[in-house]
Design a protein around this motif. Structure first.
Motif, PDB file in Angstrom:
ATOM      1  N   LYS A 142      75.736  30.217  71.902  1.00  0.00           N
ATOM      2  CA  LYS A 142      76.608  31.183  71.237  1.00  0.00           C
ATOM      3  C   LYS A 142      77.394  31.986  72.265  1.00  0.00           C
ATOM      4  N   ALA A 143      76.781  32.321  73.380  1.00  0.00           N
ATOM      5  CA  ALA A 143      77.474  33.089  74.409  1.00  0.00           C
ATOM      6  C   ALA A 143      78.664  32.317  74.964  1.00  0.00           C
ATOM      7  N   ALA A 144      78.484  31.012  75.186  1.00  0.00           N
ATOM      8  CA  ALA A 144      79.577  30.193  75.710  1.00  0.00           C
ATOM      9  C   ALA A 144      80.721  30.104  74.698  1.00  0.00           C
ATOM     10  N   ILE A 145      80.372  29.968  73.424  1.00  0.00           N
ATOM     11  CA  ILE A 145      81.397  29.866  72.376  1.00  0.00           C
ATOM     12  C   ILE A 145      82.188  31.167  72.286  1.00  0.00           C
ATOM     13  N   LYS A 146      81.488  32.299  72.342  1.00  0.00           N
ATOM     14  CA  LYS A 146      82.178  33.588  72.289  1.00  0.00           C
ATOM     15  C   LYS A 146      83.065  33.788  73.511  1.00  0.00           C
ATOM     16  N   ASP A 147      82.618  33.291  74.644  1.00  0.00           N
ATOM     17  CA  ASP A 147      83.425  33.390  75.865  1.00  0.00           C
ATOM     18  C   ASP A 147      84.721  32.587  75.724  1.00  0.00           C
ATOM     19  N   VAL A 148      84.615  31.387  75.146  1.00  0.00           N
ATOM     20  CA  VAL A 148      85.808  30.575  74.906  1.00  0.00           C
ATOM     21  C   VAL A 148      86.757  31.307  73.964  1.00  0.00           C
ATOM     22  N   LEU A 149      86.202  31.905  72.915  1.00  0.00           N
ATOM     23  CA  LEU A 149      87.037  32.620  71.948  1.00  0.00           C
ATOM     24  C   LEU A 149      87.825  33.736  72.633  1.00  0.00           C
ATOM     25  N   LEU A 150      87.131  34.563  73.374  1.00  0.00           N
ATOM     26  CA  LEU A 150      87.786  35.716  73.996  1.00  0.00           C
ATOM     27  C   LEU A 150      88.846  35.293  75.005  1.00  0.00           C
ATOM     28  N   LYS A 151      88.586  34.221  75.735  1.00  0.00           N
ATOM     29  CA  LYS A 151      89.537  33.813  76.768  1.00  0.00           C
ATOM     30  C   LYS A 151      90.721  33.030  76.207  1.00  0.00           C
ATOM     31  N   THR A 152      90.507  32.307  75.100  1.00  0.00           N
ATOM     32  CA  THR A 152      91.621  31.542  74.533  1.00  0.00           C
ATOM     33  C   THR A 152      92.515  32.385  73.634  1.00  0.00           C
ATOM     34  N   LEU A 153      92.182  33.659  73.440  1.00  0.00           N
ATOM     35  CA  LEU A 153      93.058  34.537  72.673  1.00  0.00           C
ATOM     36  C   LEU A 153      94.432  34.647  73.303  1.00  0.00           C
ATOM     37  N   GLU A 154      94.505  34.364  74.598  1.00  0.00           N
ATOM     38  CA  GLU A 154      95.790  34.454  75.292  1.00  0.00           C
ATOM     39  C   GLU A 154      96.684  33.247  75.016  1.00  0.00           C
TER      40      GLU A 154
END
Length: 492
Positions: free
Chosen positions: A407-419
């Motif tokens: 879940k941590a990796a998925i949330k990290d992808v979400l936050l970084k791909t917001l750009e």
């Protein structure tokens, strides 16, 4: 909420025959009749359609149909309405010059079920209609009076006007259940009053010779996509490919469930690969190429080497690629042009992570869709790819389902791909820490049956909250991959 016009139309379609109505109401009447399952009303309406074209999907694509809706009967009624119209035009010469002017029935995009378990076999229904109209035309011409006396007392041929007929634009599915009727329908060709114009052709469980027979009967100016869904060896493919060169508008070729194993090539197979490569090179308009369940293993360069123009869409779902294949792609003239890349089932643990990263780097300026579902990609692998993914500034779709991610990796992808401003849809995996099974036992899990529902709901809520906090509620993040296929290549 339904419009007032639609509500009124639902009242009108309870009547048969329909009352006389202004032509501009035909579309809403059609929609109401289809939604309410009024198949005979649909047939009557199409038989007197007052416009040159009828686009089926445009009319019914957004309708909300109940589970027991008679979809099959309604589709068949639309097709039968055209049959009635053409029969009437034969019986009443000059009728086709009146208000009934339908000349194109567009049935592209209609779901086709060859077994008719869930939907209508639209291909079979259209083929039967073509054959029915052709036979009716032959019988009518055979039995109508052909000669009569003129003013001088001599006889002469009666000049009956020939109706212009109707072109049917359709996506056709050739299958063992409809092969003979489809063959007969296509072979009526331009001489028939009801003419099939195939945009996308899919062959399922047909022999190479049967496939060639159908391809040879298609209008060469209309076909854009071919999909072959059966066990196809290279020698059989080399029989089919030459017949595709007659289609100047062909843009897409998909080969599904090919069982040829070219890892253990013998000399004859190497010659066949070379022949297939040359034949692919003759498809000058090809922009999408897809293989599925094929053992390529180091031969991708040989297969694609003769293509004349760069591909914009490549798919290798469940194929057995090796690092040399991805290296070739990253160095080829295809990489900077790729808009869609489907690598589902690629095992990054087989030394493919770095070649994959290099390939994504080369495609970053053009890539719109990337599917990495089921690639055995863990948190550390994703961390290696993520900086390169963030360079794909035009990315719209990202598929990560069925990868062992936390879940941590998925949330990290979400936050970084917001750009990524164009990103629309992400299909993420069920987090490993939301599963009932031991994380080391990573099994295929199509419907999330091994998920802890409480933990999964909590993870979904966290992801939704992150999107809401970022102001990107337009983004579609979901772990449910069913119905989450990427956008169609031709819509890009």
């Amino acid at each position: 909420m339904d419009s007032l016009a639609f509500l009124c139309a639902r009242c009108v379609v309870t009547q048969r025959p329909l009352p006389a109505l202004p032509p501009h109401l035909s579309h809403v009447i059609f929609q109401a009749a289809f939604q309410d399952g009024k198949d005979m009303v649909l047939r009557d309406l199409v038989a007197t359609w007052p416009f040159p074209e009828l686009h089926f999907q445009q009319l019914v694509g957004n309708l909300k149909l109940h589970l027991d809706h008679p979809y099959k009967e309604c589709v068949q009624a639309v097709i039968q309405g055209v049959v009635v119209k053409l029969q009437r035009e034969l019986e009443e010469p000059g009728h086709h010059s009146s208000g009934c002017r339908l000349r194109v029935l567009d049935m592209t995009g209609v779901l086709d079920d060859p077994d008719e378990r869930h939907f209508c076999s639209s291909t079979k229904a259209l083929a039967r209609a073509c054959v029915e109209v052709s036979r009716y035309q032959q019988q009518f011409q055979r039995h109508r009076p052909k000669r009569h006396k003129g003013c001088s007392g001599t006889t002469r041929d009666e000049a009956a006007p020939q109706p212009p007929g109707v072109d049917v634009h359709a996506d056709l599915l050739g299958h063992t259940t409809n092969y003979e009727i489809l063959r007969d329908a296509l072979q009526t060709g331009a001489d028939g009053l009801l003419r099939l114009k195939c945009r996308e052709f899919e062959a399922q469980n047909l022999s190479a010779s049967e496939t060639v027979t159908l391809l040879e009967s298609l209008d060469p100016s209309f076909l854009r996509r071919v999909e072959l869904c059966f066990s196809l060896r290279l020698a059989e493919l080399s029989v089919i490919l030459p017949h595709l060169s007659r289609f100047p508008e062909l843009r897409s070729l998909k080969l599904q469930n090919s069982t040829e194993d070219v890892q253990d090539l013998i000399s004859e197979s190497a010659v066949t690969i070379r022949r297939v490569a040359r034949q692919l090179g003759m498809l000058s308009g090809l922009r999408e190429f897809s293989l599925r369940s094929t053992h390529l293993s180091g031969n991708l360069r040989e297969i694609l080497c003769d293509l004349q123009a760069p591909l914009e869409s490549l798919g290798f779902r469940s194929c057995f690629l090796v690092p040399a294949d991805l290296t070739f792609l990253s160095q080829s003239f295809h990489a900077p042009a790729l808009k869609k890349l489907d690598l589902r089932g690629l095992d990054v643990s087989e030394g493919l992570l770095e070649p994959l990263r290099l390939l994504l780097e080369k495609t970053s300026a053009s890539l719109l869709q990337l599917n990495l579902m089921g690639c055995c990609m863990g948190d550390s692998d994703l961390a290696v790819l993520l900086p390169t993914l963030l360079r794909c500034s035009r990315l719209r779709f990202l598929g990560l389902y069925h990868n062992p991610l936390s879940k941590a990796a998925i949330k990290d992808v979400l936050l970084k791909t917001l750009e990524l401003p164009d990103l629309q849809r992400v299909v993420y995996p069920i987090p490993m820490d939301c599963r009932e099974t031991d994380p080391s036992e990573f099994l295929w899990d199509f419907y999330g049956v091994f998920a802890n529902e409480q933990l999964l709901r909590a993870a979904e809520e966290e992801i939704s909250q992150l999107l809401a906090n970022s102001g990107r509620t337009d983004l579609d993040w979901s772990w449910d991959h069913v119905g989450q296929e990427p956008l169609d290549y031709f819509s890009l």
